[in-house]
Structures are given as structure tokens and as C-alpha cells.
Motif scaffolding. Structure first.
Motif, PDB file in Angstrom:
ATOM      1  N   THR A   1       0.837  -1.202   0.000  1.00  0.00           N
ATOM      2  CA  THR A   1       0.000   0.000   0.000  1.00  0.00           C
ATOM      3  C   THR A   1       0.871   1.252   0.000  1.00  0.00           C
ATOM      4  O   THR A   1       1.843   1.336   0.761  1.00  0.00           O
ATOM      5  CB  THR A   1      -0.916   0.013   1.231  1.00  0.00           C
ATOM      6  N   HIS A   2       0.507   2.227  -0.844  1.00  0.00           N
ATOM      7  CA  HIS A   2       1.208   3.507  -0.940  1.00  0.00           C
ATOM      8  C   HIS A   2       0.427   4.575  -0.178  1.00  0.00           C
ATOM      9  O   HIS A   2      -0.742   4.817  -0.458  1.00  0.00           O
ATOM     10  CB  HIS A   2       1.325   3.972  -2.395  1.00  0.00           C
ATOM     11  N   VAL A   3       1.089   5.231   0.774  1.00  0.00           N
ATOM     12  CA  VAL A   3       0.513   6.388   1.478  1.00  0.00           C
ATOM     13  C   VAL A   3       1.325   7.606   1.065  1.00  0.00           C
ATOM     14  O   VAL A   3       2.556   7.564   1.057  1.00  0.00           O
ATOM     15  CB  VAL A   3       0.580   6.216   3.008  1.00  0.00           C
ATOM     16  N   THR A   4       0.646   8.695   0.707  1.00  0.00           N
ATOM     17  CA  THR A   4       1.367   9.893   0.270  1.00  0.00           C
ATOM     18  C   THR A   4       1.015  11.098   1.136  1.00  0.00           C
ATOM     19  O   THR A   4      -0.119  11.241   1.593  1.00  0.00           O
ATOM     20  CB  THR A   4       1.058  10.245  -1.198  1.00  0.00           C
ATOM     21  N   VAL A   5       2.023  11.937   1.370  1.00  0.00           N
ATOM     22  CA  VAL A   5       1.814  13.272   1.930  1.00  0.00           C
ATOM     23  C   VAL A   5       2.398  14.249   0.921  1.00  0.00           C
ATOM     24  O   VAL A   5       3.349  13.914   0.206  1.00  0.00           O
ATOM     25  CB  VAL A   5       2.490  13.438   3.305  1.00  0.00           C
ATOM     26  N   PRO A   6       1.850  15.456   0.806  1.00  0.00           N
ATOM     27  CA  PRO A   6       2.296  16.372  -0.250  1.00  0.00           C
ATOM     28  C   PRO A   6       3.791  16.653  -0.234  1.00  0.00           C
ATOM     29  O   PRO A   6       4.437  16.720  -1.277  1.00  0.00           O
ATOM     30  CB  PRO A   6       1.485  17.643   0.006  1.00  0.00           C
ATOM     31  N   MET A   7       4.345  16.831   0.969  1.00  0.00           N
ATOM     32  CA  MET A   7       5.767  17.131   1.093  1.00  0.00           C
ATOM     33  C   MET A   7       6.218  16.732   2.497  1.00  0.00           C
ATOM     34  O   MET A   7       5.392  16.463   3.371  1.00  0.00           O
ATOM     35  CB  MET A   7       6.042  18.618   0.854  1.00  0.00           C
ATOM     36  N   PHE A   8       7.521  16.706   2.683  1.00  0.00           N
ATOM     37  CA  PHE A   8       8.044  16.350   3.998  1.00  0.00           C
ATOM     38  C   PHE A   8       7.900  17.514   4.966  1.00  0.00           C
ATOM     39  O   PHE A   8       8.454  18.590   4.756  1.00  0.00           O
ATOM     40  CB  PHE A   8       9.514  15.944   3.920  1.00  0.00           C
ATOM     41  N   GLN A   9       7.160  17.291   6.024  1.00  0.00           N
ATOM     42  CA  GLN A   9       7.057  18.197   7.169  1.00  0.00           C
ATOM     43  C   GLN A   9       7.016  17.307   8.403  1.00  0.00           C
ATOM     44  O   GLN A   9       6.156  16.425   8.501  1.00  0.00           O
ATOM     45  CB  GLN A   9       5.799  19.072   7.086  1.00  0.00           C
ATOM     46  N   PRO A  10       7.952  17.481   9.347  1.00  0.00           N
ATOM     47  CA  PRO A  10       8.057  16.539  10.466  1.00  0.00           C
ATOM     48  C   PRO A  10       6.742  16.253  11.183  1.00  0.00           C
ATOM     49  O   PRO A  10       6.411  15.096  11.436  1.00  0.00           O
ATOM     50  CB  PRO A  10       9.068  17.222  11.387  1.00  0.00           C
ATOM     51  N   LYS A  11       5.992  17.299  11.498  1.00  0.00           N
ATOM     52  CA  LYS A  11       4.747  17.084  12.244  1.00  0.00           C
ATOM     53  C   LYS A  11       3.737  16.291  11.416  1.00  0.00           C
ATOM     54  O   LYS A  11       3.091  15.360  11.923  1.00  0.00           O
ATOM     55  CB  LYS A  11       4.142  18.425  12.669  1.00  0.00           C
ATOM     56  N   ALA A  12       3.606  16.647  10.135  1.00  0.00           N
ATOM     57  CA  ALA A  12       2.659  15.944   9.269  1.00  0.00           C
ATOM     58  C   ALA A  12       3.066  14.490   9.068  1.00  0.00           C
ATOM     59  O   ALA A  12       2.214  13.592   9.026  1.00  0.00           O
ATOM     60  CB  ALA A  12       2.555  16.665   7.923  1.00  0.00           C
ATOM     61  N   VAL A  13       4.360  14.243   8.930  1.00  0.00           N
ATOM     62  CA  VAL A  13       4.842  12.879   8.732  1.00  0.00           C
ATOM     63  C   VAL A  13       4.582  12.036   9.973  1.00  0.00           C
ATOM     64  O   VAL A  13       4.097  10.897   9.890  1.00  0.00           O
ATOM     65  CB  VAL A  13       6.337  12.884   8.376  1.00  0.00           C
TER      66      VAL A  13
END
Length: 518
Positions: A226-238
Motif C-alpha cells: 500500500t502507498h501512502v502519500t503526503v504532499p511534502m516532507f514536514q516533520p509534524k505531518a509525517v
């Protein structure tokens, strides 16, 4: 070997398994397949023929995954654009390989007029964001809904799968041509090193144009994960997405890993689900690994060394060398052993293999090696010699076949006739309690030729002096390797792939000189 093989298998074996997660969107493999073949139909309708290039300029999303497979299904060649480059550099990469169809999201719409002006080859532009589609562009979701599913044009083996541009900080970017076999065998190599990844929930936090993340993507696809995506690397969001989706695997470059483990907000989230962390792209300080392990108590770390031209992996340091008895062997300071698809040797300036323990240039051959640089036969000939890719990296091989990366050859400092490899100095600096980030470069000196110079970002609320740095380093490295000058910075210049851009640090020291470093 063709890159859509994994999709064929997934639809037959587990069509209802979740393929992609992006925010609140979830698509199982049956739906993912349907979207891919309809995207391929839209690309074919836009004039894409076998071997034509299709670009994407976008932050991470599930559509980025669909872009890869849809382009390959249509018989096309992917050109993932570097999102950190200037508009002129992006336009160069589009026009250089005659990219006529481009997917673009809202983030990059403001530079589209400049791209059109500087890359007249651009024809169809597809808007791939959730917001309203501007006039004159095609809507990604409308195309998915209205296009007929396309019959696959099967290309594989030596057929070109992607043009991945590297460089851009000095001179013109080079388009690395990677065939299907190079991308496919690199995914096999990563899976062989880790083991069964079929149950993995993998996070794409590094930019998806970055070939290391692309290798991770292909490996997840090969395993039917399974692929999970976040728009960009941000420590809190990750950290938040890891906790929410119970992410089990991720690819991070060392700079990102350091930012994640050092961010105060990371402790607010449960990262215990992470069992696999694939890192690479630049050297990592042991102190960062030590700080990462308590934050991710169940993680197994796997390091890869390589470069875009290798598709990208050459060597792998397995998890057992990061902790316990394996850590005590000292192999953690290496880039690992040649992976199952590579033959690696250390050579001198004439291409002859040197004895074990001797520093020379790292050369690699195997099915993961590029076809060459797009439209650059002379540079291709310099890099590829008798089947060997000459990496431009300095290193040595020990008696157990572990490759120790000394430095980029161009980053070697020659001071008073002695060679200093900046990676060794940086590793020593990173062990100082006040040092958060550091980079070591050569600066000119009339007496010694070059001096060792350190650029340091201190931890919040701390500072350090040159004298303190020198006392600290004296206990760890030879005297001639100790920094002779120091500057404290608020941040280091970081490229889109998380690497420190040392050319930026050198500029003010070497400007106007006939001889330059870098």
C-alpha cells in the motif's frame, strides 16, 4: 521485465486490497487499475505514442503513482520534474527530451506561462489538483471519468522507461535514461535485501520525483503493498500520518530523518508501527541513528548507496549492522555490500582495480546501470567505460566487501599535500553536543592551497566556537583534518532530494578564481 507487471499481478491476486491512500481518498487495486488504464487512454488521445515522454510537476499524491503506471501502460516514458528547480531549469528538462504532455498541480500553475514560453514542445497540459481547472487545461479527474480504457502497449527490457534529470546546481541538467530492466531489477534488489514487503504500508514523504523514492515505490508495487502519500516532507505531518495510518515502512534521506527525530512535536505521536526505514542519498552521522532508534522502537534500518545513473542502488547496509553485535563490527560507517544486482570495484585513475583498503573511485556494473545521458554522448562516454559506471565517488572496500564512502571526489580537500575527506570531518563534528547540522568544504589558502572549513547549524539555545570545535575534533581525527575556520548558519542550503548543496557554500570563497572547487 516491464514495469506494469506488478499491476497485472495485483489485480489478479488481491483486487480489493488498498493500493493508495491520499488524505481521505482510498483506492483498492481494482480501482487503481481502472484509473491507470483510463489515464493511459487519455494520454493516447493526447497523442502520446510508444516512447514519447510525459512529464509531471507536482507535489506528492496518489495521482503521482497513477502517473507512472498510466504512462507506462500507454507505452510512454516518464519525466518526473524536479519541484525545487527554477522555472528555467524545469523548462530545460522538458524541452531537452521533447516532453509534449505535462501533468501539473496548483502549486506550480504560476510558472506555467514561463514553462510554455521556454519549452515550446509542450502541448497538452493536464491539471491534476482537486481545485477548479483553469481555462485552457485538461482536468485530470474529468479525463479519468470520460476516457476509454486503453489497451496496453507493452514495452520492457531495454526499452526506455524514464528520463530522470540530475544536477541543475552546476551547468545544465543531465537526463539519465533508465530502461525498464534497470527500474525493475532495482526493485527486486531492495525487496531481496529486506524480505517480504507484501503487507507493508509504505509512506512517500520524500519528493516522488526523487529516484530513491521511485525505487521504493516500485518495490512496494512489486510486493503488492500500500502507498501512502503526503504532499511534502514536514516533520509534524509525517509523524501524524505514521500514527494515523499505522505506516510500517518509509524512505527518508538522512536530513529528513534528522529533522523528524529532532522535532519536538514528534514525541506527541506514536511511531511504533514503523518496522522498516530505508535511508540513503547522502552520508548519515551515527548520532542521528542513535537518536532515531528510541523514537521508532521497532524499526529496522536499511541504508542504500547509489546514484541516479545506477537506477539507483549499488550497495546496501542491512538492518543487522545498525544495532547490537552487528553495530560493534563498525560496518555502520560503511555504505554496505554490493546488492544482488551489482558488481562493484574500486579503481584508480586508469580504471585499474586497487587493493582492498585503498581509496579510489567507485565503479559499478550490472543490469541497473543507465543507458546513458539523453543527447549527451560525450558525457555518457566519460561515465560509462567498458560496461562500468564511474560514479565520481571516492571510497574503499574492506576485506569483507563493505564499501566505505570517503567522499565525492570533487569534495576532497587537499591541504598541504594531505587528502582530507569531508565526510570523516562531518562525522566527527556531528558528535559535538551543540551541532545540529554541519557541512565541510575546501576554501582557498595561499600557503596550504586549501583549508578545511566547517559550516555549522547549532541546536536551539546553543552556540560553539572554532576553538571548541577544534578541541572536540582533535580527539577524533588527525590534526590536519581539523577545521581551520568556522561559520555558524541558521540553516544549510538543501536540495530537493535533501542533500546539502556544497557548491552554494563554496561560492563566496571561490568566486573570481581561475581554479574552483566543485
Amino acid at each position: 521485465m516491464f514495469m506494469t507487471q506488478s499491476l497485472h499481478r495485483a489485480v489478479r491476486v488481491h483486487p480489493r486490497k488498498i493500493a493508495t491512500i491520499c488524505g481521505d481518498r482510498r483506492h483498492d487495486y481494482a480501482t487503481f487499475h481502472e484509473r491507470v488504464v483510463r489515464l493511459a487512454g487519455a494520454l493516447r488521445a493526447a497523442g502520446v505514442k510508444a516512447g514519447d515522454r510525459v512529464g509531471i510537476l507536482s507535489l506528492n499524491s496518489d495521482r503521482f503513482v497513477e502517473f507512472f503506471f498510466g504512462t507506462w501502460w500507454a507505452g510512454g516514458v516518464v519525466n518526473p520534474c524536479n519541484i525545487r528547480w527554477s522555472a528555467s531549469e524545469i523548462a530545460y528538462s522538458l524541452s531537452d527530451c521533447d516532453t509534449r504532455v505535462l501533468l501539473i498541480d496548483d502549486q506550480f500553475l504560476p510558472i506555467l506561462p514561463q514553462l510554455r514560453a521556454q519549452a515550446p514542445c509542450l502541448g497538452t497540459v493536464i491539471h491534476c489538483s482537486d481545485g477548479p481547472t483553469p481555462d485552457g487545461l485538461s482536468s485530470y479527474e474529468s479525463l479519468i471519468a470520460s476516457s476509454e480504457p486503453a489497451e496496453e502497449i507493452v514495452r520492457g527490457g531495454e526499452d526506455l522507461a524514464g528520463v530522470f534529470y540530475t544536477g541543475g546546481t552546476t551547468g545544465f541538467p543531465k537526463g539519465v535514461m533508465l530502461p525498464h530492466r534497470a527500474l525493475y531489477v532495482n526493485a527486486l534488489a531492495l525487496q531481496a535485501a529486506y524480505g517480504d514487503m507484501s503487507g507493508m504500508i509504505g509512506l512517500h514523504a520524500a519528493p516522488m520525483f526523487y529516484l530513491a523514492d521511485h525505487d521504493f515505490l516500485n518495490t512496494l508495487a512489486l510486493a503488492g503493498a500500500t502507498h501512502v502519500t503526503v504532499p511534502m516532507f514536514q516533520p509534524k505531518a509525517v509523524a501524524a500520518i505514521i500514527e494515523k495510518e499505522r505506516v510500517t515502512g518509509a524512505l527518508l534521506v538522512p536530513t529528513m530523518l534528522q529533522m523528524l527525530v529532532d522535532a519536538p512535536t514528534t514525541r506527541e505521536h506514536d511511531l511504533s508501527s514503523i518496522t522498516f526505514l530505508f535511508y540513503g542519498g547522502s552520508p548519515i552521522a551515527e548520532a542521528v541513528i542513535d537518536r532515531a532508534l528510541p523514537v521508532m522502537p521497532n524499526v529496522r534500518l536499511l541504508q542504500a548507496y547509489g546514484m541516479t545513473e545506477l537506477g539507483p542502488v549499488a550497495t546496501i547496509l542491512k538492518p543487522e549492522y545498525h544495532t547490537g553485535p552487528g553495530r560493534a563490527l563498525g560496518k555502520i560507517r560503511s555504505g554496505g555490500q554490493p546488492c544482488v544486482i551489482c558488481d562493484v570495484r574500486i579503481v584508480d585513475e586508469h580504471g585499474r582495480e586497487v587493493p582492498r583498503g585503498t581509496v579510489g573511485e567507485i565503479a559499478v556494473r550490472g543490469p541497473g546501470v543507465m543507458l546513458g545521458y539523453w543527447n549527451k554522448p560525450e558525457e555518457t562516454a566519460k561515465a560509462l567505460k567498458e560496461g562500468w559506471m564511474h560514479t565520481g565517488d571516492a571510497g574503499y572496500m574492506d576485506e569483507d566487501g563493505f564499501i566505505f564512502i570517503a567522499d565525492r571526489l570533487k569534495d576532497m580537500i587537499v591541504t598541504g599535500g594531505e587528502n582530507v575527506y569531508s565526510g570523516e570531518v562531518e562525522n566527527a563534528l556531528a558528535r559535538h553536543p551543540c551541532v545540529l547540522q554541519c557541512a565541510v568544504i575546501a576554501i582557498p589558502d595561499e600557503r596550504w592551497g586549501e583549508l578545511v572549513h566547517a559550516s555549522i547549524v547549532c541546536r536551539p539555545g546553543t552556540s560553539v566556537t572554532l576553538e571548541e570545535v577544534q578541541v572536540h575534533c582533535k580527539a577524533l581525527i588527525a590534526n590536519y583534518k581539523i577545521p581551520r575556520s568556522l561559520e555558524l548558519l541558521d540553516s544549510l542550503p538543501i536540495s530537493a532530494t535533501g542533500k546539502v548543496m556544497k557548491n552554494k557554500l563554496r561560492e563566496r570563497f571561490w568566486s573570481g578564481r581561475d581554479r574552483r572547487v566543485g
